[in-house]
Design an enzyme around this catalytic site. Structure first.
Site, short mmCIF file in Angstrom:
data_model
loop_
_atom_site.label_atom_id
_atom_site.label_comp_id
_atom_site.label_asym_id
_atom_site.label_seq_id
_atom_site.Cartn_x
_atom_site.Cartn_y
_atom_site.Cartn_z
N LEU A 109 0.81 -1.22 0.00
CA LEU A 109 0.00 0.00 0.00
C LEU A 109 0.84 1.26 0.00
O LEU A 109 1.79 1.38 0.76
CB LEU A 109 -0.92 -0.02 1.24
CG LEU A 109 -1.85 1.18 1.42
CD1 LEU A 109 -3.23 0.72 1.90
CD2 LEU A 109 -1.28 2.19 2.41
N LEU A 110 0.47 2.17 -0.89
CA LEU A 110 1.06 3.52 -0.93
C LEU A 110 0.04 4.46 -0.33
O LEU A 110 -1.15 4.36 -0.62
CB LEU A 110 1.34 3.86 -2.39
CG LEU A 110 1.59 5.28 -2.88
CD1 LEU A 110 2.33 5.24 -4.22
CD2 LEU A 110 0.33 6.12 -3.05
N ASN A 111 0.49 5.38 0.56
CA ASN A 111 -0.38 6.50 0.88
C ASN A 111 0.37 7.82 0.74
O ASN A 111 0.92 8.05 -0.35
CB ASN A 111 -1.20 6.32 2.15
CG ASN A 111 -0.48 6.07 3.45
OD1 ASN A 111 0.31 5.16 3.56
ND2 ASN A 111 -0.75 6.88 4.45
N ASP A 112 0.41 8.68 1.72
CA ASP A 112 0.81 10.08 1.52
C ASP A 112 2.14 10.28 0.77
O ASP A 112 3.13 9.59 1.07
CB ASP A 112 1.01 10.79 2.87
CG ASP A 112 -0.10 10.53 3.85
OD1 ASP A 112 -1.07 9.84 3.51
OD2 ASP A 112 0.02 11.02 4.98
N TYR A 168 6.04 7.74 9.92
CA TYR A 168 4.87 8.43 9.36
C TYR A 168 5.30 9.65 8.53
O TYR A 168 6.47 9.93 8.36
CB TYR A 168 3.91 8.81 10.49
CG TYR A 168 2.98 7.69 10.90
CD1 TYR A 168 3.16 6.38 10.44
CD2 TYR A 168 1.89 7.93 11.74
CE1 TYR A 168 2.29 5.37 10.81
CE2 TYR A 168 1.02 6.92 12.11
CZ TYR A 168 1.22 5.63 11.65
OH TYR A 168 0.36 4.64 12.01
N SER A 169 4.30 10.40 8.09
CA SER A 169 4.54 11.43 7.07
C SER A 169 5.43 12.58 7.52
O SER A 169 5.52 12.88 8.71
CB SER A 169 3.21 11.99 6.60
OG SER A 169 2.60 11.04 5.78
N ASP A 221 3.10 14.70 11.12
CA ASP A 221 3.25 15.17 9.73
C ASP A 221 3.96 16.52 9.63
O ASP A 221 3.43 17.48 9.05
CB ASP A 221 1.89 15.23 9.00
CG ASP A 221 1.07 13.96 9.15
OD1 ASP A 221 1.68 12.91 9.41
OD2 ASP A 221 -0.17 14.02 9.02
N GLU A 262 -4.63 16.64 9.51
CA GLU A 262 -3.43 15.91 9.11
C GLU A 262 -2.72 16.68 8.00
O GLU A 262 -3.32 17.53 7.33
CB GLU A 262 -3.81 14.52 8.59
CG GLU A 262 -4.45 13.63 9.66
CD GLU A 262 -4.64 12.18 9.21
OE1 GLU A 262 -4.25 11.27 9.95
OE2 GLU A 262 -5.20 11.97 8.12
C1 FRU Z 1 -2.59 10.62 6.41
C2 FRU Z 1 -1.87 9.90 7.53
C3 FRU Z 1 -0.89 10.82 8.23
C4 FRU Z 1 0.11 9.84 8.81
C5 FRU Z 1 0.18 8.80 7.74
C6 FRU Z 1 0.44 7.40 8.23
O1 FRU Z 1 -3.06 9.75 5.43
O2 FRU Z 1 -2.79 9.38 8.46
O3 FRU Z 1 -1.47 11.68 9.18
O4 FRU Z 1 1.34 10.43 9.07
O5 FRU Z 1 -1.06 8.84 7.06
O6 FRU Z 1 0.62 6.53 7.16
#
Ligand code: FRU
Length: 490
Positions: free
Chosen positions: A44-47, A106-107, A167, A221
């Site tokens: 999974l990719l997120n931020d 985290y981010s 973040d 966030e």
């Molecule tokens: C936003 C978030 C950030 C956090 C990261 C964790 O999507 O919840 O606040 O740092 O994703 O993966």
């Protein structure tokens, strides 16, 4: 597969290289892989994180859980590029391998100091009884993009705030460094905190940004503050806003305030919160300055707490294409970054007029297409444009010229993500529709309306990609000029 908490907190060291390579191969061959969007090799990719132009190249990192399409133990995965069109996979850079990022790196963001690259991020730690402790960490990278050292410089939340403090986005203003972090106060209200450093790396809390939005969700966030010409823009992602008509229709929101930020009082003047993207799948954007000094934004084309059709193939999500931000008449505009036009295959452009008839655009290789529509003449109150593939799936665009409302409907577009009941998203244009630029990849559509006044980004999961589609005007009598470009592989 049911993902237990234990499964989610296993990292790369849990599987053999061989198993990992097999997973990469399976993912490569799976449906809905994108051609010119950043996507994860597995998992999974997120931020987007740490986005920066550094020593002649763009570097982008992203939140990554390698072992499956769920939110688990997060790494930072690195991609790089000489332009903003074609990114190369470089591999993981931040591993969650210390006490203070034991449950996820985290981010965060990057900054160049002298000729060195530093990243600032939130280390997510959980105690034995699963209490979250956030650490703000900085790390220095060497020329090979390996971490030289990690230093937790803020431990835990400041008093008055819950464990949700994360973040960090770093920037320099005059001779001082600033950090903005997303937070939740003890009354469970979203806030953003500003820290200042005169001497790196000692940061002092100056206080909250004063936005006047005191009851605006339970957590903010991914904040970001930057200047465009004589204005400041404050981006953030509030969680917990109630839907209001066409506004705030996704599970969480991403938006901005435009005004002036006072570094002494921490007050930002503004005319209200606007959403950055009115599509189905957009969250946690981050900006940086391009090589030319433009402000560039990339977002996560996905949402938290939502299952997606690719999950069954062990991967999830991608980034949006990069956009250039500008402020015109106090309004933020987002246009596709021109580097993307390098992907246009010069030989294949077709221009035609559309009026209650259809065109078919058949690519030999599926997946890459840009379509630009502009209104030449319109006498109708409403037009409906359909992008339809050969198995009867379609994306429907409906433009109401009386109310100036633009609607995207993906109900019949193929498989759908969970947790999004209404498959229509509408946006009030606030002006007459005149044009749109549409970017289609194997499993996404990004629509830039009226020269970037509004943007809608969405994933779609059809049986046959929409790059092989018919375009029809179903209702209405508008004359549309349509330019289609085949795009080269990104
Ligand atoms: C936003 C978030 C950030 C956090 C990261 C964790 O999507 O919840 O606040 O740092 O994703 O993966």
């Amino acid at each position: 597969m049911e993902w237990t908490r234990e499964d989610r907190y296993k990292g790369l060291d849990f599987i053999s290289e061989e198993k990992y390579t097999q997973m990469v191969r399976r993912v490569e061959k799976s449906p809905w892989r994108q051609y010119y969007h950043i996507q994860p090799v597995t998992g999974l990719l997120n931020d987007p994180n740490g986005f920066i132009y550094y020593k002649g190249k763009y570097h982008l990192f992203y939140q990554w859980f390698p072992l499956g399409p769920v939110h688990g133990l997060k790494y930072w995965y690195h991609v790089s590029s000489e332009d903003l069109a074609t990114f190369k996979n470089e591999g993981p850079v931040i591993y969650p391998d210390t006490l203070y990022d034991s449950h996820g790196a985290y981010s965060g963001s990057s900054i160049q100091i002298d000729d060195k690259l530093y990243v600032f991020y939130t280390g997510n730690h959980r105690t034995k009884d699963w209490k979250r402790v956030p650490y703000q960490v900085y790390a220095q990278l060497n020329n090979d993009f390996q971490i030289i050292k990690k230093v937790p410089f803020i431990s835990g939340p400041p008093s008055g705030y819950t464990e949700h403090v994360r973040d960090p986005k770093i920037w320099k203003n005059q001779d001082k460094y600033y950090l903005v972090v997303g937070a939740q106060n003890d009354n469970k209200k979203g806030r953003a905190l500003i820290y200042q450093s005169k001497e790196l790396f000692e940061f002092n809390l100056l206080g909250e940004i004063n936005t006047g939005l005191n009851e605006f969700g339970y957590m903010w966030e991914c904040p970001d503050i930057f200047r465009i010409e004589d204005k400041e823009v404050f981006l953030f992602c509030p969680q917990g806003l109630e839907k209001e008509g066409n506004k705030y229709n996704n599970i969480y929101q991403s938006g901005y305030l435009v005004g002036n930020f006072n570094y002494d009082t921490l007050k930002i003047s503004h005319d209200g919160f606007n959403e950055l993207d009115n599509g189905f799948d957009f969250y946690a954007p981050q900006t940086t300055l391009s090589a030319d000094g433009d402000r560039i934004l990339i977002g996560w084309m996905g949402l938290p707490d939502t299952e997606y059709p690719t999950d069954q193939y062990e991967w999830a999500h991608c980034m949006t294409l990069p956009r250039i931000l500008s402020i015109e008449k106090n309004q933020l505009k987002q246009r596709i970054h021109p580097d993307i036009f390098k992907l246009r295959d010069k030989g294949i452009k077709e221009t035609f007029k559309l009026r209650n008839n259809s065109r078919e655009w058949d690519l030999i290789e599926p997946g890459r297409l840009e379509i630009d529509f502009s209104i030449k003449d319109n006498s109708s109150e409403r037009i409906t444009i359909l992008l339809a593939n050969k198995v009867g799936e379609s994306i429907e665009i409906d433009i109401d010229f009386i109310k100036n409302i633009f609607q995207l409907n993906r109900l019949n577009s193929g498989q759908l993500p969970s947790n999004q009941d209404d498959q229509r998203r509408s946006v009030d244009l606030g002006e007459v529709f005149s044009n749109m630029q549409v970017f289609i990849d194997n499993s996404s559509i990004e629509i830039f309306i009226n020269d970037g006044s509004k943007v809608m980004s969405s994933r779609v999961f059809p049986q046959i990609p929409y790059s092989q589609c018919q375009i029809k005007v179903e209702k209405g009598n508008a004359d549309l000029e349509v330019n289609q470009y085949k795009l080269k592989e990104g």
